[in-house]
Scaffold this motif. Sequence first.
Motif, PDB file in Angstrom:
ATOM      1  N   GLN A 274      -4.638   0.685 -63.215  1.00 37.98           N
ATOM      2  CA  GLN A 274      -3.265   1.110 -63.482  1.00 37.98           C
ATOM      3  C   GLN A 274      -2.784   0.665 -64.857  1.00 37.98           C
ATOM      4  O   GLN A 274      -1.944   1.326 -65.470  1.00 37.98           O
ATOM      5  CB  GLN A 274      -2.337   0.555 -62.403  1.00 37.98           C
ATOM      6  CG  GLN A 274      -2.557   1.167 -61.024  1.00 37.98           C
ATOM      7  CD  GLN A 274      -1.536   0.684 -60.023  1.00 37.98           C
ATOM      8  OE1 GLN A 274      -0.854  -0.323 -60.216  1.00 37.98           O
ATOM      9  NE2 GLN A 274      -1.417   1.403 -58.904  1.00 37.98           N
ATOM     10  N   ALA A 275      -3.311  -0.461 -65.333  1.00 40.02           N
ATOM     11  CA  ALA A 275      -2.879  -0.987 -66.626  1.00 40.02           C
ATOM     12  C   ALA A 275      -3.704  -0.444 -67.788  1.00 40.02           C
ATOM     13  O   ALA A 275      -3.529  -0.886 -68.929  1.00 40.02           O
ATOM     14  CB  ALA A 275      -2.950  -2.512 -66.617  1.00 40.02           C
ATOM     15  N   ASP A 276      -4.586   0.510 -67.526  1.00 39.68           N
ATOM     16  CA  ASP A 276      -5.442   1.065 -68.570  1.00 39.68           C
ATOM     17  C   ASP A 276      -4.641   2.090 -69.375  1.00 39.68           C
ATOM     18  O   ASP A 276      -4.389   3.203 -68.917  1.00 39.68           O
ATOM     19  CB  ASP A 276      -6.676   1.725 -67.942  1.00 39.68           C
ATOM     20  CG  ASP A 276      -7.737   2.066 -68.973  1.00 39.68           C
ATOM     21  OD1 ASP A 276      -7.389   2.147 -70.170  1.00 39.68           O
ATOM     22  OD2 ASP A 276      -8.909   2.251 -68.581  1.00 39.68           O
ATOM     23  N   ASP A 277      -4.226   1.698 -70.573  1.00 40.83           N
ATOM     24  CA  ASP A 277      -3.424   2.583 -71.425  1.00 40.83           C
ATOM     25  C   ASP A 277      -4.245   3.160 -72.572  1.00 40.83           C
ATOM     26  O   ASP A 277      -3.726   3.441 -73.656  1.00 40.83           O
ATOM     27  CB  ASP A 277      -2.189   1.854 -71.959  1.00 40.83           C
ATOM     28  CG  ASP A 277      -2.541   0.645 -72.820  1.00 40.83           C
ATOM     29  OD1 ASP A 277      -3.718   0.201 -72.785  1.00 40.83           O
ATOM     30  OD2 ASP A 277      -1.655   0.141 -73.539  1.00 40.83           O
ATOM     31  N   SER A 278      -5.547   3.361 -72.337  1.00 39.72           N
ATOM     32  CA  SER A 278      -6.431   3.878 -73.383  1.00 39.72           C
ATOM     33  C   SER A 278      -5.953   5.215 -73.942  1.00 39.72           C
ATOM     34  O   SER A 278      -6.067   5.480 -75.141  1.00 39.72           O
ATOM     35  CB  SER A 278      -7.861   4.039 -72.832  1.00 39.72           C
ATOM     36  OG  SER A 278      -8.375   2.811 -72.372  1.00 39.72           O
TER      37      SER A 278
END
Length: 289
Positions: A274-278
């Motif tokens: 969920q925290a993957d802002d790639s």
Amino acid sequence: MSIKPPASKAKKPPKIASRPAPPADDVAPKTTFKVEKWTGKGEGKRIIIYAETGMGKTTLCSSAPKPVFVGLDEGGREIKNPLTGDDLDHIPLPEEFGYADIQGALRQYDIYEPFDTIVVDTITLLEHYATEHVLDRFPLKGGQRPASIESYGWKTGYRYLYDVMGNMLSVFDALIRRGKNVVLVAQGTHHKVTNPESDDFLRAGPRLYGGNPSVEALYCEWADHIVRIDYLNTVVKDKKIGGNTTRALYVQPEVWFRAKSKTITEPVISFESQADDSLWKFMFNGKEE
């Protein structure tokens, strides 16, 4: 004695006056134009994100640069920003709202000043409210409200819907010219594609009307980026589906699904948590940090 024919009563055609030259003001442009580099500097981005329900569309949007949500359902009320843990910012709509309320909220430009990204969640629901707007605004010949979009007859109702949904794009563009990114979230579906050279086939895309005229095509043409969320390692063998639930973001198209990006060349981007802002790092920095 010779008999003379009766005199002709036909009138002579009037003389055609020569056409005067148009005044100079009608020929010369009233604005002074010049050539500049076409960079889009100071403008936001046009983004569509689509997937089946529960794939993390709202969560992905919550990690975009300074987002605020125009939520047409209650999907974001229990989601927190995965990077900060904060509740999401949103624009509350009236308890009973319609298309005009949505457009009015988006036109109140001053309330978006503290934010960089406006997320409309979802345009699938926006199309529903646009359909109701058409039925309210365009009565049948007898004056009665149509029972459905089909009541107008062949394609007429869908032409109205196309125009109303197209009008909303001008509202989004006004925000983009003010430097705001506009992210449109859509449920995913499959559209039948007519293939003049071979068999027709299905293509995954945003769940918008895909007939003729196609709202789905209109919105996809408008977007700078179309992002599809799907599983990364799906395998079909002996008519059975296998793999795992690792998710990825598809930003370049295949024949069987809609996707595109005007700046990202990588076909698939990580979305492992969920925290993957790639995605946003690629989109706004040109690379993954």
